[in-house]
Scaffold this active site. Structure first.
Site, PDB file in Angstrom:
ATOM      1  N   HIS A  16      34.113  58.547  36.177  1.00 47.45           N
ATOM      2  CA  HIS A  16      35.033  59.046  37.202  1.00 47.45           C
ATOM      3  C   HIS A  16      34.960  60.574  37.156  1.00 47.45           C
ATOM      4  O   HIS A  16      34.181  61.145  36.382  1.00 47.45           O
ATOM      5  CB  HIS A  16      36.453  58.524  36.950  1.00 47.45           C
ATOM      6  CG  HIS A  16      36.934  58.710  35.538  1.00 47.45           C
ATOM      7  ND1 HIS A  16      37.140  59.960  34.989  1.00 47.45           N
ATOM      8  CD2 HIS A  16      37.217  57.818  34.546  1.00 47.45           C
ATOM      9  CE1 HIS A  16      37.558  59.827  33.745  1.00 47.45           C
ATOM     10  NE2 HIS A  16      37.603  58.545  33.437  1.00 47.45           N
ATOM     11  N   SER A  30      38.741  55.032  32.948  1.00 46.13           N
ATOM     12  CA  SER A  30      38.007  53.826  33.344  1.00 46.13           C
ATOM     13  C   SER A  30      38.953  52.633  33.350  1.00 46.13           C
ATOM     14  O   SER A  30      38.799  51.700  34.134  1.00 46.13           O
ATOM     15  CB  SER A  30      36.860  53.572  32.376  1.00 46.13           C
ATOM     16  OG  SER A  30      36.070  54.737  32.241  1.00 46.13           O
ATOM     17  N   GLN A  80      34.414  50.671  17.994  1.00 49.21           N
ATOM     18  CA  GLN A  80      35.687  51.368  18.178  1.00 49.21           C
ATOM     19  C   GLN A  80      36.730  50.497  18.874  1.00 49.21           C
ATOM     20  O   GLN A  80      37.832  50.957  19.143  1.00 49.21           O
ATOM     21  CB  GLN A  80      35.488  52.697  18.915  1.00 49.21           C
ATOM     22  CG  GLN A  80      35.120  52.576  20.375  1.00 49.21           C
ATOM     23  CD  GLN A  80      34.777  53.931  20.964  1.00 49.21           C
ATOM     24  OE1 GLN A  80      33.781  54.558  20.608  1.00 49.21           O
ATOM     25  NE2 GLN A  80      35.616  54.425  21.853  1.00 49.21           N
ATOM     26  N   PHE A 119      31.247  53.747  33.353  1.00 43.93           N
ATOM     27  CA  PHE A 119      32.241  53.529  34.413  1.00 43.93           C
ATOM     28  C   PHE A 119      32.877  54.882  34.761  1.00 43.93           C
ATOM     29  O   PHE A 119      34.082  55.091  34.668  1.00 43.93           O
ATOM     30  CB  PHE A 119      33.291  52.485  34.023  1.00 43.93           C
ATOM     31  CG  PHE A 119      33.812  51.741  35.231  1.00 43.93           C
ATOM     32  CD1 PHE A 119      32.997  50.846  35.911  1.00 43.93           C
ATOM     33  CD2 PHE A 119      35.095  51.956  35.711  1.00 43.93           C
ATOM     34  CE1 PHE A 119      33.450  50.173  37.045  1.00 43.93           C
ATOM     35  CE2 PHE A 119      35.561  51.295  36.846  1.00 43.93           C
ATOM     36  CZ  PHE A 119      34.739  50.397  37.511  1.00 43.93           C
ATOM     37  N   HIS A 127      34.946  62.411  33.713  1.00 37.55           N
ATOM     38  CA  HIS A 127      33.637  62.488  33.052  1.00 37.55           C
ATOM     39  C   HIS A 127      32.761  63.545  33.736  1.00 37.55           C
ATOM     40  O   HIS A 127      32.100  64.340  33.080  1.00 37.55           O
ATOM     41  CB  HIS A 127      32.902  61.153  33.161  1.00 37.55           C
ATOM     42  CG  HIS A 127      33.559  59.993  32.471  1.00 37.55           C
ATOM     43  ND1 HIS A 127      34.135  58.952  33.157  1.00 37.55           N
ATOM     44  CD2 HIS A 127      33.718  59.708  31.164  1.00 37.55           C
ATOM     45  CE1 HIS A 127      34.608  58.056  32.309  1.00 37.55           C
ATOM     46  NE2 HIS A 127      34.390  58.494  31.076  1.00 37.55           N
ATOM     47  N   LYS A 156      42.339  64.478  27.469  1.00 42.44           N
ATOM     48  CA  LYS A 156      43.053  63.211  27.605  1.00 42.44           C
ATOM     49  C   LYS A 156      43.055  62.447  26.280  1.00 42.44           C
ATOM     50  O   LYS A 156      44.044  61.828  25.913  1.00 42.44           O
ATOM     51  CB  LYS A 156      42.418  62.367  28.694  1.00 42.44           C
ATOM     52  CG  LYS A 156      43.085  61.034  28.771  1.00 42.44           C
ATOM     53  CD  LYS A 156      42.681  60.231  29.950  1.00 42.44           C
ATOM     54  CE  LYS A 156      43.192  58.842  29.742  1.00 42.44           C
ATOM     55  NZ  LYS A 156      42.219  58.043  28.990  1.00 42.44           N
TER      56      LYS A 156
HETATM   57  P1  AMP Z   1      35.174  57.516  27.672  1.00 44.71           P
HETATM   58  O1  AMP Z   1      34.074  57.108  28.599  1.00 44.71           O
HETATM   59  O2  AMP Z   1      36.514  56.982  28.043  1.00 44.71           O
HETATM   60  O3  AMP Z   1      34.815  57.296  26.229  1.00 44.71           O
HETATM   61  O4  AMP Z   1      35.335  59.090  27.853  1.00 44.71           O
HETATM   62  C1  AMP Z   1      34.232  59.953  27.659  1.00 44.71           C
HETATM   63  C2  AMP Z   1      34.730  61.380  27.630  1.00 44.71           C
HETATM   64  O5  AMP Z   1      35.386  61.690  28.852  1.00 44.71           O
HETATM   65  C3  AMP Z   1      35.765  61.611  26.515  1.00 44.71           C
HETATM   66  O6  AMP Z   1      35.542  62.894  25.939  1.00 44.71           O
HETATM   67  C4  AMP Z   1      37.065  61.579  27.274  1.00 44.71           C
HETATM   68  O7  AMP Z   1      38.099  62.325  26.655  1.00 44.71           O
HETATM   69  C5  AMP Z   1      36.662  62.221  28.590  1.00 44.71           C
HETATM   70  N1  AMP Z   1      37.613  61.862  29.629  1.00 44.71           N
HETATM   71  C6  AMP Z   1      38.107  60.626  29.910  1.00 44.71           C
HETATM   72  N2  AMP Z   1      39.023  60.694  30.902  1.00 44.71           N
HETATM   73  C7  AMP Z   1      39.111  62.002  31.258  1.00 44.71           C
HETATM   74  C8  AMP Z   1      39.877  62.723  32.224  1.00 44.71           C
HETATM   75  N3  AMP Z   1      40.762  62.106  33.025  1.00 44.71           N
HETATM   76  N4  AMP Z   1      39.716  64.061  32.301  1.00 44.71           N
HETATM   77  C9  AMP Z   1      38.829  64.703  31.492  1.00 44.71           C
HETATM   78  N5  AMP Z   1      38.077  64.082  30.561  1.00 44.71           N
HETATM   79  C10 AMP Z   1      38.208  62.746  30.445  1.00 44.71           C
END
Ligand code: AMP
Length: 279
Positions: free
Chosen positions: A32, A184, A59, A30, A35, A147
């Site tokens: 953005h 997300s 998790q 998902f 990512h 973040k």
């Molecule tokens: P997730 O899909 O939420 O597990 O995030 C995957 C990676 O993207 C992780 O390393 C998060 O810290 C990073 N991430 C999520 N949101 C942001 C954001 N707004 N800015 C930069 N990195 C992000």
């Protein structure tokens, strides 16, 4: 161009055929712009980029949002393909956790406070899956977002402790125009909650300004943030904490070294996190 792989066998074979440096971005999909900023950096700094998409069940706590977690694989792949040549690994839960799975990776002190305290077992799931991903991908560098700063610190600790040759790179938080950290989970917010959510960034920014003007008392900085957020009727604070940037231990008196103020706040059923670094 995208190359899409599903199984460990496919990932191992693709990796064995790759030469040069590998930049790796683990995600739960998902996607953005947050990512994508990590994927761009991985492409810039390495010969190859690999992105994994896996909503990791271990998790999520029993009362958390695993079954509702937003997914849109087609859109994710379209977004990645615009960035260049990327290998995308999409394992499924059976691939990651075969029957009779019983081996876990656990980081100790760094996982105790903050998110670890509020989400028991969360980091054990994170470190176990990231260790498995690292084993298959063997990245030169892996990219994580500020973040989730505690997650990045925990993975850095794991990489050192388990002698992974991977450099952990932490990248800035990407935000919407009004300051809300991209996530997300922002897709869960209704229009009223979405309109209220930038209060988190505004409150954190006020603390950055107070710090710049010389305020060093962690309790003052934290209670000012709490007051600003409590002004917003749709926001329900779970925690606001000031922590030592390296040990993540609570700072309750004067700030002497680098610190992080982090928070978790509910808007309805949606739990948002954000943080800022001081010093
Ligand atoms: P997730 O899909 O939420 O597990 O995030 C995957 C990676 O993207 C992780 O390393 C998060 O810290 C990073 N991430 C999520 N949101 C942001 C954001 N707004 N800015 C930069 N990195 C992000």
């Amino acid at each position: 161009m995208l190359k899409i792989l599903y199984t460990h066998a496919e990932m191992f074979a693709a990796r064995a055929a790759m030469q040069g440096t590998i930049g790796f971005v683990p995600t739960m999909g998902f996607l953005h712009q947050g990512h994508l900023s990590l994927v761009r950096k991985a492409l810039d700094e390495n010969d190859h980029a690999i992105v994994s998409i896996f909503v990791n069940p271990t998790q999520f706590g029993p009362a958390e949002d695993l079954s509702k977690y937003p997914r849109d694989l087609e859109r994710d792949l379209a977004m990645i393909s615009e960035l260049g040549n990327v290998l995308v690994w999409i394992p499924d839960a059976k691939e990651m956790y075969p029957d009779n799975f019983q081996t876990w990776v656990e980081v100790e002190s760094l996982t105790k406070p903050l998110e670890g305290e509020m989400r028991p077992g969360h980091f054990r799931g994170v470190t176990t899956v990231v260790a498995k991903l690292f084993n298959a991908v063997q990245p030169s560098k892996a990219y994580f977002g500020q973040k989730d700063f505690q997650q990045a610190a925990v993975i850095g600790q794991m990489a050192r402790d388990l002698s992974y040759p991977t450099k952990i790179v932490v990248c800035p938080t990407m935000r919407e125009a009004d300051g809300l950290a991209m996530s997300s989970r922002n897709s869960y917010l209704n229009p009223q909650e979405r309109a209220a959510a930038p209060v988190l960034w505004q409150a954190l920014q006020a603390a950055v300004e107070a710090y710049a003007k010389g305020e060093r008392d962690a309790r003052v900085l934290v209670s000012d943030i709490e007051n600003r957020i409590n002004h917003e009727p749709l926001a329900k604070i779970q925690y606001v904490r000031c922590s030592d940037a390296l040990t993540l231990a609570d700072v309750e008196g004067d700030l002497r070294g680098p610190a992080v103020i982090s928070l978790a706040v509910f808007f309805g059923a949606t739990r948002l996190i954000d943080n800022i670094s001081l010093g």
